[in-house]
Motif scaffolding. Structure first.
Motif, short mmCIF file in Angstrom:
data_model
loop_
_atom_site.label_atom_id
_atom_site.label_comp_id
_atom_site.label_asym_id
_atom_site.label_seq_id
_atom_site.Cartn_x
_atom_site.Cartn_y
_atom_site.Cartn_z
N GLN A 149 1.04 -1.28 0.06
CA GLN A 149 -0.41 0.09 0.10
C GLN A 149 1.14 1.26 0.11
O GLN A 149 0.83 1.82 -0.85
CB GLN A 149 -0.66 0.25 1.37
N ALA A 150 1.82 0.87 0.92
CA ALA A 150 2.42 2.54 0.82
C ALA A 150 3.62 2.53 -0.30
O ALA A 150 3.50 3.42 -1.00
CB ALA A 150 3.77 2.56 1.76
N SER A 151 3.69 1.28 -1.41
CA SER A 151 4.27 1.59 -2.83
C SER A 151 3.23 2.17 -3.37
O SER A 151 3.77 2.95 -4.30
CB SER A 151 4.67 0.41 -3.16
N ARG A 152 2.15 1.50 -3.49
CA ARG A 152 1.19 1.92 -4.97
C ARG A 152 0.75 3.73 -4.26
O ARG A 152 0.48 5.05 -4.48
CB ARG A 152 -0.32 1.89 -3.91
N ASP A 153 0.72 4.59 -2.78
CA ASP A 153 0.48 5.58 -2.23
C ASP A 153 1.77 6.39 -3.00
O ASP A 153 1.64 7.76 -3.93
CB ASP A 153 1.00 5.26 -1.23
N ALA A 154 3.33 5.82 -2.31
CA ALA A 154 4.02 6.76 -3.34
C ALA A 154 4.48 6.86 -4.84
O ALA A 154 4.44 8.23 -5.06
CB ALA A 154 5.42 6.04 -2.50
N VAL A 155 3.41 5.66 -5.23
CA VAL A 155 3.95 5.61 -7.41
C VAL A 155 2.41 7.00 -7.35
O VAL A 155 2.78 7.79 -8.74
CB VAL A 155 4.01 4.34 -7.85
N ALA A 156 1.84 6.18 -6.61
CA ALA A 156 0.61 7.36 -7.54
C ALA A 156 1.10 9.01 -7.13
O ALA A 156 0.50 9.37 -7.73
CB ALA A 156 -0.79 6.84 -6.80
N MET A 157 1.30 9.63 -5.97
CA MET A 157 2.40 11.01 -5.41
C MET A 157 3.24 11.05 -6.64
O MET A 157 2.72 12.74 -7.49
CB MET A 157 2.95 10.45 -4.03
N ALA A 158 3.54 10.39 -6.66
CA ALA A 158 5.22 10.97 -8.15
C ALA A 158 4.39 11.00 -9.22
O ALA A 158 4.71 11.93 -10.35
CB ALA A 158 5.89 9.51 -8.20
N ARG A 159 3.25 9.79 -9.80
CA ARG A 159 2.77 10.42 -10.46
C ARG A 159 1.79 11.48 -11.25
O ARG A 159 1.88 12.67 -12.11
CB ARG A 159 2.05 9.09 -11.11
#
Length: 166
Positions: free
Chosen positions: A82-92
């Motif tokens: 979940q932290a990975s998905r959140d980080a990737v979404a924010m970076a996008r």
């Protein structure tokens, strides 16, 4: 590790959220690079996230990426995903290729969690493609290569693993 721990204590005492975030990331990165238990870094990274401005930022992507790795090394793979998905979404959302690369690389080291295989393979592929399109940035394929080759072998795609190794 002691230097980052001391920096976190001082930052907390001074009320400097930015310095605290940098120290927490340093602790998390030190632990995972040593292959050590990430548990001590998790509460610090969570605290740093609570202190950081709530808006999308490079700092938050860095904190979420470090949290992902720390959670992996604390045997908490679902929270790490979940932290990975959140980080990737924010970076996008930020449109920041360097931070997207950082966010994508966070999950790939969780090879001992087979349930995350597809997510790791996709993150590594995208990260390597991103680095290939923007070679001017200081990115190393080594962030992904060893982990990715192992994941491809685990998935049964030895042809792709061999091609990546060449």
């Amino acid at each position: 590790l002691p230097t980052f721990t001391r920096a976190a204590e001082l930052a907390r005492r001074l009320g400097d959220a930015g310095m605290f975030a940098a120290a927490a990331i340093g602790i998390g990165n030190t632990l995972w690079r040593q292959g050590s238990d990430g548990s001590p870094a998790v509460p610090l990274l969570q605290e740093a996230l609570s202190l950081a401005a709530p808006a999308d930022s490079r700092e938050r992507v860095g904190l979420l990426s470090a949290l992902c790795r720390s959670l992996l090394f604390a045997s908490r793979p679902l929270e790490a995903q979940q932290a990975s998905r959140d980080a990737v979404a924010m970076a996008r959302r930020l449109g920041d290729p360097q931070m997207l690369y950082e966010a994508l690389s966070a999950i790939v080291s969780g090879r001992w969690y087979p349930e995350g295989l597809a997510q790791r393979i996709e993150a590594a592929r995208e990260g390597m493609e991103l680095a290939g399109r923007a070679p001017r940035l200081a990115w190393s394929h080594s962030t992904f290569m060893g982990w990715h080759s192992g994941d491809l072998m685990e998935s049964g795609d030895s042809v792709a693993a061999l091609a990546d190794a060449l």
